[in-house]
Enzyme design. Structure first.
Site, PDB file in Angstrom:
ATOM      1  N   ASP A 180      72.565  35.369  43.376  1.00 16.55           N
ATOM      2  CA  ASP A 180      73.298  34.378  44.397  1.00 16.55           C
ATOM      3  C   ASP A 180      72.510  33.445  44.302  1.00 16.55           C
ATOM      4  O   ASP A 180      71.131  33.550  44.556  1.00 16.55           O
ATOM      5  CB  ASP A 180      73.438  35.159  45.577  1.00 16.55           C
ATOM      6  CG  ASP A 180      74.165  34.310  46.771  1.00 16.55           C
ATOM      7  OD1 ASP A 180      73.715  33.088  46.446  1.00 16.55           O
ATOM      8  OD2 ASP A 180      74.862  34.871  47.643  1.00 16.55           O
ATOM      9  N   HIS A 192      80.009  36.091  46.659  1.00 17.41           N
ATOM     10  CA  HIS A 192      79.578  37.513  45.924  1.00 17.41           C
ATOM     11  C   HIS A 192      80.313  38.640  46.341  1.00 17.41           C
ATOM     12  O   HIS A 192      79.832  39.634  45.854  1.00 17.41           O
ATOM     13  CB  HIS A 192      78.069  37.540  46.666  1.00 17.41           C
ATOM     14  CG  HIS A 192      76.973  37.853  45.986  1.00 17.41           C
ATOM     15  ND1 HIS A 192      75.650  37.704  45.887  1.00 17.41           N
ATOM     16  CD2 HIS A 192      77.342  38.517  44.496  1.00 17.41           C
ATOM     17  CE1 HIS A 192      75.184  38.298  44.996  1.00 17.41           C
ATOM     18  NE2 HIS A 192      76.047  38.775  44.201  1.00 17.41           N
ATOM     19  N   ASP A 197      71.889  31.239  46.344  1.00 20.99           N
ATOM     20  CA  ASP A 197      71.123  31.014  47.407  1.00 20.99           C
ATOM     21  C   ASP A 197      69.853  31.697  47.828  1.00 20.99           C
ATOM     22  O   ASP A 197      69.061  31.458  48.585  1.00 20.99           O
ATOM     23  CB  ASP A 197      72.138  31.257  49.053  1.00 20.99           C
ATOM     24  CG  ASP A 197      72.190  32.691  48.999  1.00 20.99           C
ATOM     25  OD1 ASP A 197      71.326  33.554  48.846  1.00 20.99           O
ATOM     26  OD2 ASP A 197      73.309  32.689  49.870  1.00 20.99           O
ATOM     27  N   ASP A 203      73.708  41.650  51.632  1.00 25.66           N
ATOM     28  CA  ASP A 203      75.145  41.923  51.597  1.00 25.66           C
ATOM     29  C   ASP A 203      75.600  43.301  51.451  1.00 25.66           C
ATOM     30  O   ASP A 203      76.198  43.768  50.773  1.00 25.66           O
ATOM     31  CB  ASP A 203      75.493  41.249  50.096  1.00 25.66           C
ATOM     32  CG  ASP A 203      75.113  39.761  49.824  1.00 25.66           C
ATOM     33  OD1 ASP A 203      75.265  38.992  51.067  1.00 25.66           O
ATOM     34  OD2 ASP A 203      75.567  39.179  48.784  1.00 25.66           O
ATOM     35  N   GLU A 245      78.054  31.973  44.002  1.00 25.89           N
ATOM     36  CA  GLU A 245      77.919  31.340  45.332  1.00 25.89           C
ATOM     37  C   GLU A 245      77.789  29.707  44.962  1.00 25.89           C
ATOM     38  O   GLU A 245      76.891  29.010  45.840  1.00 25.89           O
ATOM     39  CB  GLU A 245      76.814  31.791  46.383  1.00 25.89           C
ATOM     40  CG  GLU A 245      77.696  33.288  46.746  1.00 25.89           C
ATOM     41  CD  GLU A 245      78.544  33.119  48.001  1.00 25.89           C
ATOM     42  OE1 GLU A 245      79.089  31.808  48.414  1.00 25.89           O
ATOM     43  OE2 GLU A 245      78.910  34.096  48.333  1.00 25.89           O
ATOM     44  N   HIS A 303      70.140  37.088  51.026  1.00 34.92           N
ATOM     45  CA  HIS A 303      70.765  38.186  52.052  1.00 34.92           C
ATOM     46  C   HIS A 303      71.200  39.306  51.332  1.00 34.92           C
ATOM     47  O   HIS A 303      71.166  39.417  49.857  1.00 34.92           O
ATOM     48  CB  HIS A 303      72.473  37.397  52.179  1.00 34.92           C
ATOM     49  CG  HIS A 303      72.373  36.290  52.766  1.00 34.92           C
ATOM     50  ND1 HIS A 303      72.569  35.098  51.896  1.00 34.92           N
ATOM     51  CD2 HIS A 303      72.023  35.494  53.930  1.00 34.92           C
ATOM     52  CE1 HIS A 303      72.213  33.939  52.551  1.00 34.92           C
ATOM     53  NE2 HIS A 303      72.098  34.151  54.121  1.00 34.92           N
ATOM     54  N   ASP A 347      68.929  37.536  45.805  1.00 34.09           N
ATOM     55  CA  ASP A 347      69.681  36.806  47.205  1.00 34.09           C
ATOM     56  C   ASP A 347      68.868  36.566  48.075  1.00 34.09           C
ATOM     57  O   ASP A 347      67.673  37.526  48.603  1.00 34.09           O
ATOM     58  CB  ASP A 347      70.871  38.170  47.523  1.00 34.09           C
ATOM     59  CG  ASP A 347      72.040  37.443  48.078  1.00 34.09           C
ATOM     60  OD1 ASP A 347      71.848  36.365  48.896  1.00 34.09           O
ATOM     61  OD2 ASP A 347      73.270  38.040  47.655  1.00 34.09           O
ATOM     62  N   HIS A 392      81.952  38.895  51.635  1.00 36.51           N
ATOM     63  CA  HIS A 392      80.970  38.408  50.787  1.00 36.51           C
ATOM     64  C   HIS A 392      79.464  39.103  51.027  1.00 36.51           C
ATOM     65  O   HIS A 392      78.511  39.006  50.605  1.00 36.51           O
ATOM     66  CB  HIS A 392      80.805  36.964  50.644  1.00 36.51           C
ATOM     67  CG  HIS A 392      80.337  36.038  51.477  1.00 36.51           C
ATOM     68  ND1 HIS A 392      79.644  34.967  51.280  1.00 36.51           N
ATOM     69  CD2 HIS A 392      80.260  36.234  52.893  1.00 36.51           C
ATOM     70  CE1 HIS A 392      79.541  34.395  52.328  1.00 36.51           C
ATOM     71  NE2 HIS A 392      79.511  35.151  53.210  1.00 36.51           N
TER      72      HIS A 392
END
Length: 313
Positions: A237, A110, A239, A137, A282, A135, A133, A150
């Protein structure tokens, strides 16, 4: 079929698939193979079947980018390589946007969004970013614990933190009020502070559970795009999805979006007619058994298709 009128793309509508087999923004091997698996799974044909003209000239290999000596800058790992690759991606994505095409960037890690979003903002400086996401980031050079870039692209796009000469090309064109997160559930303490101090709107999985994904999408769009007249860059992303849905990714966190919640996000963005760029990041085919890899790649393809007009009926 992709029959919805776009407010920004000319007809006939063209999508440019930008394959970015890059893993330098993090430490786990294999995420550079994600774009190859997505294309081999038939993504190009599926987009053509949705009525898009598709440009795909192969995966970018970044052959001309050499960083034989790339020692850390502070904690930042591979800082020159990541910067050079992201600047190259920004040029590619920016060109597609200027040519009236919708770039779909397949990662790769990412950190690449530093490049893709810079490319979008070069033509659409008022674009809003919807970041899906687990996260945020948004670590800076000061707050990062791992040094993996990332986990940092949003801070560069916002112009936060220590200025690093190697990243001077990243123009801080993204404004905090033009950014919204959905799906967050694994944040560092420094990231929480950054979100609060910059008044950045974020819908964690708590809000998804509390309100439902339909209401969350309404609130997210009301915040970053209240009049539904600004271009949208969607950065997804995988995830963000629960590991039971997308297991083959580098930093899975349980308690994520369901299969349908992820697809609903993409469907709603398509229905706005405002999408001008899309990232899918990702997917890492090296981190799970073959069936889990197939499942994750299939979900990735399906998310892209939903954002570009595939419907249930």
């Amino acid at each position: 079929m992709a029959t919805l009128t776009s407010k920004f793309l000319p007809n006939p509508k063209t999508v440019a698939v930008v394959g970015c087999p890059f893993s330098g923004g993090q430490s786990k091997l294999g995420v550079d193979k994600g774009p190859i698996h997505l294309v081999e799974a038939g993504l190009i044909t599926r987009l053509e079947e949705l009525g898009w003209n598709v440009i795909f000239d192969g995966h970018h290999q970044f052959e001309g980018i050499s960083t034989a000596s790339d020692p850390p800058i502070g904690k930042l790992k591979n800082p020159r390589l990541v910067s050079s690759v992201c600047e190259s991606v920004a040029d590619v994505v920016g060109t597609h946007v200027r040519d009236g095409q919708l770039p779909v960037t397949l990662g790769g890690d990412h950190s690449l969004a530093m490049g893709t979003i810079s490319g979008t903002l070069s033509s659409y400086p008022d674009a809003c970013v919807i970041w899906i996401d687990a996260h945020a980031d948004i670590n800076t050079a000061e707050t990062t614990a791992s040094g993996n870039i990332h986990g940092m692209p949003v801070s560069f796009l916002l112009g936060l933190g220590e200025k690093i000469p190697e990243y001077a090309w990243v123009k801080p064109l993204l404004r905090p009020e033009r950014l919204v997160y959905i799906g967050l559930r694994d944040l560092d303490a420094g990231e929480r502070r950054i979100l609060r101090e910059n008044n950045i709107k974020a819908f964690s999985m708590h809000e998804v559970d509390k309100y439902g994904i339909g209401r969350v999408m309404d609130m997210a769009l009301d915040h970053v795009n209240p009049n539904r007249d600004l271009p949208i860059h969607l950065s997804f992303d995988v995830d963000a999805l629960d590991p039971s849905v997308a297991p083959s990714t580098g930093t899975p966190v349980r308690g994520g979006l369901t299969f349908r919640e992820g697809h609903y996000i993409c469907e709603v963005i398509h229905e706005t007619g405002l999408l001008v760029a899309l990232d899918l990041m990702e997917v890492n085919p090296s981190l799970a058994d073959p069936e889990s890899v197939r499942q994750t790649v299939a979900v990735g393809c399906s998310l892209v298709c939903s954002a570009l007009g595939e419907t249930l009926l």
